[in-house]
Design a protein around this motif. Structure first.
Motif, PDB file in Angstrom:
ATOM      1  N   UNK A 185      18.823  13.502 -21.852  1.00 30.08           N
ATOM      2  CA  UNK A 185      18.010  14.009 -22.954  1.00 30.08           C
ATOM      3  C   UNK A 185      17.741  15.495 -22.775  1.00 30.08           C
ATOM      4  N   UNK A 186      17.667  16.196 -23.905  1.00 34.53           N
ATOM      5  CA  UNK A 186      17.451  17.646 -23.904  1.00 34.53           C
ATOM      6  C   UNK A 186      16.273  17.974 -24.803  1.00 34.53           C
ATOM      7  N   UNK A 187      15.421  18.892 -24.347  1.00 30.08           N
ATOM      8  CA  UNK A 187      14.290  19.360 -25.147  1.00 30.08           C
ATOM      9  C   UNK A 187      14.274  20.882 -25.152  1.00 30.08           C
ATOM     10  N   UNK A 188      13.942  21.473 -26.288  1.00 25.23           N
ATOM     11  CA  UNK A 188      13.740  22.907 -26.380  1.00 25.23           C
ATOM     12  C   UNK A 188      14.991  23.749 -26.413  1.00 25.23           C
ATOM     13  N   UNK A 189      16.149  23.172 -26.742  1.00 22.81           N
ATOM     14  CA  UNK A 189      17.388  23.956 -26.764  1.00 22.81           C
ATOM     15  C   UNK A 189      17.323  25.093 -27.778  1.00 22.81           C
ATOM     16  N   UNK A 190      16.496  24.940 -28.818  1.00 28.31           N
ATOM     17  CA  UNK A 190      16.351  26.003 -29.816  1.00 28.31           C
ATOM     18  C   UNK A 190      15.676  27.248 -29.250  1.00 28.31           C
ATOM     19  N   UNK A 191      15.081  27.131 -28.063  1.00 29.11           N
ATOM     20  CA  UNK A 191      14.449  28.296 -27.439  1.00 29.11           C
ATOM     21  C   UNK A 191      15.473  29.278 -26.866  1.00 29.11           C
ATOM     22  N   UNK A 192      16.718  28.846 -26.707  1.00 32.62           N
ATOM     23  CA  UNK A 192      17.744  29.708 -26.121  1.00 32.62           C
ATOM     24  C   UNK A 192      18.265  30.661 -27.192  1.00 32.62           C
ATOM     25  N   UNK A 193      18.204  31.985 -26.973  1.00 33.87           N
ATOM     26  CA  UNK A 193      18.766  32.926 -27.950  1.00 33.87           C
ATOM     27  C   UNK A 193      20.232  32.608 -28.235  1.00 33.87           C
ATOM     28  N   UNK A 194      20.622  32.723 -29.493  1.00 31.55           N
ATOM     29  CA  UNK A 194      21.982  32.347 -29.871  1.00 31.55           C
ATOM     30  C   UNK A 194      23.029  33.370 -29.452  1.00 31.55           C
ATOM     31  N   UNK A 195      22.609  34.598 -29.211  1.00 34.14           N
ATOM     32  CA  UNK A 195      23.553  35.629 -28.793  1.00 34.14           C
ATOM     33  C   UNK A 195      22.850  36.648 -27.907  1.00 34.14           C
ATOM     34  N   UNK A 196      23.652  37.474 -27.262  1.00 36.23           N
ATOM     35  CA  UNK A 196      23.110  38.478 -26.355  1.00 36.23           C
ATOM     36  C   UNK A 196      22.877  37.912 -24.971  1.00 36.23           C
ATOM     37  N   UNK A 197      22.702  38.785 -23.991  1.00 36.03           N
ATOM     38  CA  UNK A 197      22.508  38.324 -22.614  1.00 36.03           C
ATOM     39  C   UNK A 197      21.221  37.535 -22.458  1.00 36.03           C
ATOM     40  N   UNK A 198      21.274  36.480 -21.666  1.00 40.27           N
ATOM     41  CA  UNK A 198      20.082  35.677 -21.382  1.00 40.27           C
ATOM     42  C   UNK A 198      20.268  35.016 -20.017  1.00 40.27           C
ATOM     43  N   UNK A 199      19.183  34.946 -19.276  1.00 40.80           N
ATOM     44  CA  UNK A 199      19.183  34.287 -17.967  1.00 40.80           C
ATOM     45  C   UNK A 199      18.422  32.968 -18.089  1.00 40.80           C
ATOM     46  N   UNK A 200      19.009  31.905 -17.564  1.00 38.56           N
ATOM     47  CA  UNK A 200      18.338  30.606 -17.526  1.00 38.56           C
ATOM     48  C   UNK A 200      17.972  30.307 -16.083  1.00 38.56           C
ATOM     49  N   UNK A 201      16.684  30.209 -15.801  1.00 39.41           N
ATOM     50  CA  UNK A 201      16.190  30.023 -14.435  1.00 39.41           C
ATOM     51  C   UNK A 201      15.588  28.631 -14.299  1.00 39.41           C
ATOM     52  N   UNK A 202      16.129  27.835 -13.380  1.00 44.21           N
ATOM     53  CA  UNK A 202      15.725  26.429 -13.281  1.00 44.21           C
ATOM     54  C   UNK A 202      15.376  26.032 -11.856  1.00 44.21           C
ATOM     55  N   UNK A 203      14.638  24.940 -11.744  1.00 50.34           N
ATOM     56  CA  UNK A 203      14.438  24.289 -10.439  1.00 50.34           C
ATOM     57  C   UNK A 203      15.752  23.652 -10.004  1.00 50.34           C
ATOM     58  N   UNK A 204      15.884  23.365  -8.710  1.00 54.25           N
ATOM     59  CA  UNK A 204      17.170  22.884  -8.186  1.00 54.25           C
ATOM     60  C   UNK A 204      16.943  21.636  -7.339  1.00 54.25           C
ATOM     61  N   UNK A 205      17.552  20.511  -7.802  1.00 51.13           N
ATOM     62  CA  UNK A 205      17.357  19.223  -7.148  1.00 51.13           C
ATOM     63  C   UNK A 205      18.645  18.574  -6.674  1.00 51.13           C
ATOM     64  N   UNK A 206      19.782  18.891  -7.327  1.00 52.05           N
ATOM     65  CA  UNK A 206      20.998  18.113  -7.142  1.00 52.05           C
ATOM     66  C   UNK A 206      22.218  18.926  -7.540  1.00 52.05           C
ATOM     67  N   UNK A 207      23.393  18.486  -7.079  1.00 46.43           N
ATOM     68  CA  UNK A 207      24.636  19.135  -7.508  1.00 46.43           C
ATOM     69  C   UNK A 207      24.906  18.883  -8.993  1.00 46.43           C
ATOM     70  N   UNK A 208      24.175  17.963  -9.599  1.00 41.71           N
ATOM     71  CA  UNK A 208      24.316  17.719 -11.032  1.00 41.71           C
ATOM     72  C   UNK A 208      23.625  18.779 -11.887  1.00 41.71           C
ATOM     73  N   UNK A 209      22.748  19.582 -11.302  1.00 41.14           N
ATOM     74  CA  UNK A 209      21.909  20.493 -12.083  1.00 41.14           C
ATOM     75  C   UNK A 209      22.681  21.466 -12.963  1.00 41.14           C
ATOM     76  N   UNK A 210      23.716  22.169 -12.454  1.00 41.76           N
ATOM     77  CA  UNK A 210      24.438  23.103 -13.341  1.00 41.76           C
ATOM     78  C   UNK A 210      25.091  22.393 -14.524  1.00 41.76           C
ATOM     79  N   UNK A 211      25.609  21.194 -14.292  1.00 37.22           N
ATOM     80  CA  UNK A 211      26.253  20.445 -15.368  1.00 37.22           C
ATOM     81  C   UNK A 211      25.222  20.041 -16.415  1.00 37.22           C
TER      82      UNK A 211
END
Length: 211
Positions: free
Chosen positions: A28-54
């Motif tokens: 499930x995904x929430x808040x995907x509309x918060x990501x700018x549609x164009x231009x540079x953007x950094x996504x900073x996340x917590x890290x729990x598993x090798x599945x996280x980037x996917x």
């Protein structure tokens, strides 16, 4: 700046990843509309598993670059695949300078760049203190930072386990972008302040047991 369109290999991998995540983990995904549609953007996340980037990349329509160990780029098939997935090689055991330069180049091309500021996977599930590399990249490029919470990957594929577990729900939450000024020079205090703000925003998105 136009939106960066993914190449056919990335697009196919994206659809496959989403299909498998839904099939195996009730993704499930929430808040995907918060990501700018164009231009540079950094996504900073917590890290729990090798599945996280996917899980993180599959939740957004834009292609996203991640760091990957340079040694895997020397393997026959991966040497062809990883550049087409916009992975950035990083030499293991060296300073973060190479990673920062690779991320800056990607952002200057208008890409999205995903990073795990804890620097390593959390073995307890609790959020660890963020390192300042994400803030340095953001300030040097003026890229907004979207805080991201990844939930459940520690149950789906825990650290140290050879195989994943089926039907362990995975959820990804994208928060509101944090605007960042572009600075050619910045103080240690500015670096620390932005790092702590990003960390606090990620923490706010996480369920209590992950904080």
């Amino acid at each position: 700046m136009e939106a960066h369109q993914p190449n056919p290999i990335y697009r196919a991998a994206w659809y496959l990843a989403r299909f498998l995540l839904h099939l195996l983990f009730g993704y499930r995904v929430e808040g995907a509309d918060n990501i700018p549609r164009k231009g540079p953007v950094i996504l900073a996340a917590n890290h729990l598993s090798i599945l996280d980037p996917i899980a993180m990349g599959a939740g957004m329509r834009r292609p996203v670059s991640f760091l990957a160990r340079a040694d895997v780029f020397r393997l026959p098939f991966l040497s062809w695949l990883l550049p087409r997935l916009y992975a950035i090689p990083v030499e293991r055991g060296q300073s973060d300078l190479s990673a920062i330069k690779g991320a800056i180049r990607a952002l200057e091309r208008g890409m999205a760049f995903g990073i795990f500021p804890e620097g390593t996977r959390s073995r307890t599930g609790k959020l660890q203190p963020f390192k300042t590399g994400v803030a340095a990249i953001a300030l040097r490029t003026g890229s907004p930072v979207v805080p991201v919470a990844v939930v459940g990957t520690d149950q789906a594929w825990p650290v140290g386990r050879k195989l994943f577990r089926l039907r362990r729900p995975i959820r990804v939450i994208y928060g509101k972008p944090i605007p960042v000024p572009r600075l050619s020079r910045f103080t240690h205090q500015e670096l620390e302040s932005l790092t702590r703000e990003i960390e606090a925003q990620v923490r706010e998105l996480l369920p209590p047991q992950y904080r």
